[in-house]
Design a protein around this motif. Structure first.
Motif, PDB file in Angstrom:
ATOM      1  N   ILE A 119       0.862  -1.183  -0.139  1.00 48.04           N
ATOM      2  CA  ILE A 119       0.070  -0.090   0.132  1.00 48.04           C
ATOM      3  C   ILE A 119       0.838   0.930  -0.160  1.00 48.04           C
ATOM      4  CG2 ILE A 119      -1.774   1.132   1.195  1.00 48.04           C
ATOM      5  CD1 ILE A 119      -2.841  -1.209   2.717  1.00 48.04           C
ATOM      6  N   ALA A 120       0.740   2.341  -0.868  1.00 50.65           N
ATOM      7  CA  ALA A 120       1.322   3.434  -0.753  1.00 50.65           C
ATOM      8  C   ALA A 120       0.424   4.691  -0.630  1.00 50.65           C
ATOM      9  CB  ALA A 120       2.081   3.636  -2.227  1.00 50.65           C
ATOM     10  N   GLY A 121       0.918   5.579   0.291  1.00 50.10           N
ATOM     11  CA  GLY A 121       0.089   6.889   0.482  1.00 50.10           C
ATOM     12  C   GLY A 121      -1.055   6.646   1.155  1.00 50.10           C
ATOM     13  N   PRO A 122      -2.107   7.248   1.158  1.00 48.01           N
ATOM     14  CA  PRO A 122      -2.753   8.130   0.123  1.00 48.01           C
ATOM     15  C   PRO A 122      -1.894   9.194  -0.076  1.00 48.01           C
ATOM     16  CG  PRO A 122      -3.934   8.361   1.776  1.00 48.01           C
ATOM     17  CD  PRO A 122      -3.210   7.388   2.223  1.00 48.01           C
ATOM     18  N   ALA A 123      -1.556   9.828  -1.521  1.00 45.44           N
ATOM     19  CA  ALA A 123      -0.845  10.986  -1.899  1.00 45.44           C
ATOM     20  C   ALA A 123      -1.932  12.097  -2.147  1.00 45.44           C
ATOM     21  CB  ALA A 123       0.051  10.810  -3.019  1.00 45.44           C
ATOM     22  N   PHE A 124      -3.061  12.075  -2.127  1.00 44.49           N
ATOM     23  CA  PHE A 124      -3.939  13.150  -2.400  1.00 44.49           C
ATOM     24  C   PHE A 124      -3.885  13.804  -3.527  1.00 44.49           C
ATOM     25  CE2 PHE A 124      -3.889  12.338   2.188  1.00 44.49           C
ATOM     26  CZ  PHE A 124      -4.917  11.910   2.439  1.00 44.49           C
ATOM     27  N   ASN A 125      -3.469  15.314  -3.852  1.00 44.76           N
ATOM     28  CA  ASN A 125      -3.188  15.650  -4.951  1.00 44.76           C
ATOM     29  C   ASN A 125      -1.545  16.428  -5.077  1.00 44.76           C
ATOM     30  OD1 ASN A 125      -3.392  16.960  -7.389  1.00 44.76           O
ATOM     31  ND2 ASN A 125      -4.456  18.895  -6.908  1.00 44.76           N
ATOM     32  N   HIS A 138      -5.828  11.794  -5.679  1.00 43.19           N
ATOM     33  CA  HIS A 138      -7.033  12.848  -6.029  1.00 43.19           C
ATOM     34  C   HIS A 138      -6.982  12.735  -7.736  1.00 43.19           C
ATOM     35  CE1 HIS A 138      -8.820  16.954  -6.899  1.00 43.19           C
ATOM     36  NE2 HIS A 138      -9.710  16.475  -6.438  1.00 43.19           N
ATOM     37  N   GLU A 139      -8.171  13.001  -8.272  1.00 46.23           N
ATOM     38  CA  GLU A 139      -8.155  12.753  -9.671  1.00 46.23           C
ATOM     39  C   GLU A 139      -7.539  13.987 -10.506  1.00 46.23           C
ATOM     40  OE1 GLU A 139     -12.386  13.095 -10.983  1.00 46.23           O
ATOM     41  OE2 GLU A 139     -12.776  14.947  -9.442  1.00 46.23           O
ATOM     42  N   GLU A 140      -7.254  14.824  -9.854  1.00 45.74           N
ATOM     43  CA  GLU A 140      -6.260  16.156 -10.418  1.00 45.74           C
ATOM     44  C   GLU A 140      -4.774  15.712 -10.279  1.00 45.74           C
ATOM     45  OE1 GLU A 140      -6.165  19.326 -11.708  1.00 45.74           O
ATOM     46  OE2 GLU A 140      -8.119  19.261 -12.513  1.00 45.74           O
ATOM     47  N   ASN A 141      -4.340  14.482  -9.352  1.00 45.03           N
ATOM     48  CA  ASN A 141      -3.041  14.391  -9.416  1.00 45.03           C
ATOM     49  C   ASN A 141      -2.498  14.100 -10.776  1.00 45.03           C
ATOM     50  OD1 ASN A 141      -0.439  13.159  -8.621  1.00 45.03           O
ATOM     51  ND2 ASN A 141      -1.057  13.051  -6.409  1.00 45.03           N
ATOM     52  N   PRO A 142      -1.309  14.489 -11.101  1.00 44.01           N
ATOM     53  CA  PRO A 142      -0.932  14.196 -12.412  1.00 44.01           C
ATOM     54  C   PRO A 142      -0.357  12.580 -12.627  1.00 44.01           C
ATOM     55  CG  PRO A 142       0.781  15.644 -11.318  1.00 44.01           C
ATOM     56  CD  PRO A 142      -0.600  15.676 -10.423  1.00 44.01           C
ATOM     57  N   ARG A 171     -10.040   6.639  -5.230  1.00 43.93           N
ATOM     58  CA  ARG A 171     -10.296   7.974  -5.188  1.00 43.93           C
ATOM     59  C   ARG A 171     -10.248   8.745  -3.928  1.00 43.93           C
ATOM     60  NH1 ARG A 171     -13.464  11.017  -9.164  1.00 43.93           N
ATOM     61  NH2 ARG A 171     -14.219   9.238 -10.222  1.00 43.93           N
ATOM     62  N   THR A 172      -9.349   9.903  -3.641  1.00 43.84           N
ATOM     63  CA  THR A 172      -9.374  10.545  -2.367  1.00 43.84           C
ATOM     64  C   THR A 172      -9.632  12.027  -2.771  1.00 43.84           C
ATOM     65  OG1 THR A 172      -7.109  11.452  -2.565  1.00 43.84           O
ATOM     66  CG2 THR A 172      -7.410   9.384  -1.736  1.00 43.84           C
ATOM     67  N   GLY A 173     -10.021  12.849  -1.754  1.00 43.54           N
ATOM     68  CA  GLY A 173     -10.076  14.417  -2.047  1.00 43.54           C
ATOM     69  C   GLY A 173      -8.755  14.868  -2.181  1.00 43.54           C
TER      70      GLY A 173
END
Lengths: 87, 352
Positions: free
Chosen positions: B86-92, B120-124, B139-141
């Motif tokens: 498991i990695a992260g979560p890294a959000f944005n 987060h969906e906007e994370n590159p 999918r995270t905030g």
């Protein structure tokens, strides 16, 4: 970082050839910046803090010259203009 | 009861409690048991799974030498006998997200175990890895304020993966959709569904396509400069370089504003007279010598030597940290308009 790639892409779309100097070239390619030059580091895209001042300036000049050459090069799709750090 | 699923957790220097951006250069290291968010992840996993070790690595270390970072992390993992990663979560967080994606991919390929991260969906990294079969992405905030929800979903999926269940990695499971098509029995024929959808569309009602179409990103390349020695170049940066005191109060992150500053009389950026307001990296090297962010000293050299025609006398700057794509595009359109009005032919743009 991705912001810079998106900006470079947009500047190019507005007719301005743009040399993007950025360390995460994979992101720059994905976003679609046409002229990409690998930056020297996240916190110093055109510097090398390990070098003495005058050497660092030469290093920066060499990197910037790769960028200016990229501006005079025809590109059809995103491309990385690579360079090798002088030993 | 079967023995708990052995999990290795990956964190960056910040969540791994080694420090902020000033520690982003740290190489991978291993800690026994859970660390930071791993502690509450462990609580949510309960008795069925155990975080046996945590690998922590600086974001810049991975960004600048990914291969080495991955190799080192894989070596550290050798003895862990993990069944799940498991990695992260890294959000944005862009660099962190890319590190999580790279680590998950490498671990899955080397050890053949399932890997899971949260973005987060906007994370590159989301765009980069969402189609990968090597990992599932929850999918995270956009920020760590959504940590609790992210860990709940990740723990639930981790237990399913650990039990050997296959995930589709779709929206229904709380993941970023992979774009993978699976066969699902339907009671209505495709022709009937198509007609129903068409009627709804004609009536102006809401409908949901079964095959979302994503147009390929279009890239328009500007023609090259014909003659560098006659070209007028401009400096643009998203590194957040501003005159000391940040006179226009540009924001440090999620910015939608840029500013321009007179540099016509400067031979270089003097340390002490400039600073960076970017929230996403350690500023030490930039404050020591701001030309490491934007190469004004060298462009002046090239201008004096006649290698370039002229340097435009303003610097255009913003802090490109967690910036939304459409804001970046809008800023660039504004800058392009100004530059063209000033007869600029080409741009050097530095990014951090």
């Amino acid at each position: 970082m991705r912001c810079g790639a998106a900006m470079a892409k947009e500047l190019e779309a507005n007719g301005l050839p743009t040399a993007l100097i950025a360390t995460l070239t994979s992101v720059a390619m994905m976003v679609g910046a046409p002229r990409i030059i690998r930056g020297a580091g996240i916190t110093h895209p055109v510097g090398n803090p390990d070098l003495p001042e005058e050497e660092e300036r030469k290093f920066r000049r060499a990197l910037v010259e790769v960028a200016t050459q990229a501006l005079t090069t025809e590109v059809q799709a995103p491309r990385i203009f690579d360079w090798v750090a002088p030993v | 009861m079967s023995p708990p699923i052995r999990i290795v957790h990956y964190l960056n220097q910040f969540f791994g409690q080694l420090g902020g951006e000033s520690q982003a250069h740290l190489e991978p290291r291993l800690r026994e048991g859970p660390v930071g968010p791993g502690v509450s992840l462990q609580e949510k996993l309960g008795q069925q799974a155990r975080i046996v070790a945590t690998i922590i690595c600086g974001d810049n270390y991975v960004a600048e030498q990914e291969e080495r970072a991955v190799r080192c992390a894989l070596e550290l993992m050798q003895a862990c006998d993990a069944a799940l990663f498991i990695a992260g979560p890294a959000f944005n967080a862009g660099r962190y997200g890319l590190a999580c994606g790279a680590m998950c991919t490498a671990v899955h390929e080397r050890f053949g175990i399932p890997a899971l991260t949260g973005l987060h969906e906007e994370n590159p990294a989301a765009e980069f890895f969402r189609r990968s079969r090597s990992l599932a992405i929850v999918r995270t905030g956009p920020s760590a304020s959504s940590m609790r929800q992210a860990l709940t979903t990740m723990a639930a999926l981790a237990l399913r993966l650990g039990r050997g269940e296959a995930l589709l990695g779709g929206e229904a499971e709380g993941c970023l959709p992979r774009g993978v098509r699976v066969n699902v029995p339907q009671t209505e024929l495709a022709s009937q569904r198509a007609v129903t959808m068409l009627l709804r569309k004609l009536a102006g009602e809401a409908f949901k396509t079964e095959v979302p179409f994503q147009p390929p990103p279009l890239v328009t390349c500007a023609p090259p400069l014909a003659d560098l020695r006659r070209a007028r170049l401009a400096l643009v940066t998203e590194s957040g370089l501003v005159p000391r005191g940040n006179p226009d109060h540009l924001p440090s992150l999620r910015s939608s504003r840029y500013a321009s500053y007179e540099i016509g009389r400067e031979d270089q950026f003097e340390a002490g007279r400039y600073e960076t307001i970017h929230a996403g990296y350690d500023k030490t090297h930039a404050l020591d010598n701001p030309n490491r962010l934007v190469p004004l000293d060298v462009l002046r050299e090239l201008e004096r030597a006649g290698a370039i025609g002229a340097l435009h006398d303003r610097l255009y700057t913003t802090a490109g940290c967690a910036t939304y794509l459409e804001k970046a595009q809008a800023m660039a359109r504004g800058i392009a308009q100004e530059l063209r009005a000033h007869g600029v032919h080409g741009v050097i743009l530095t990014a951090t």
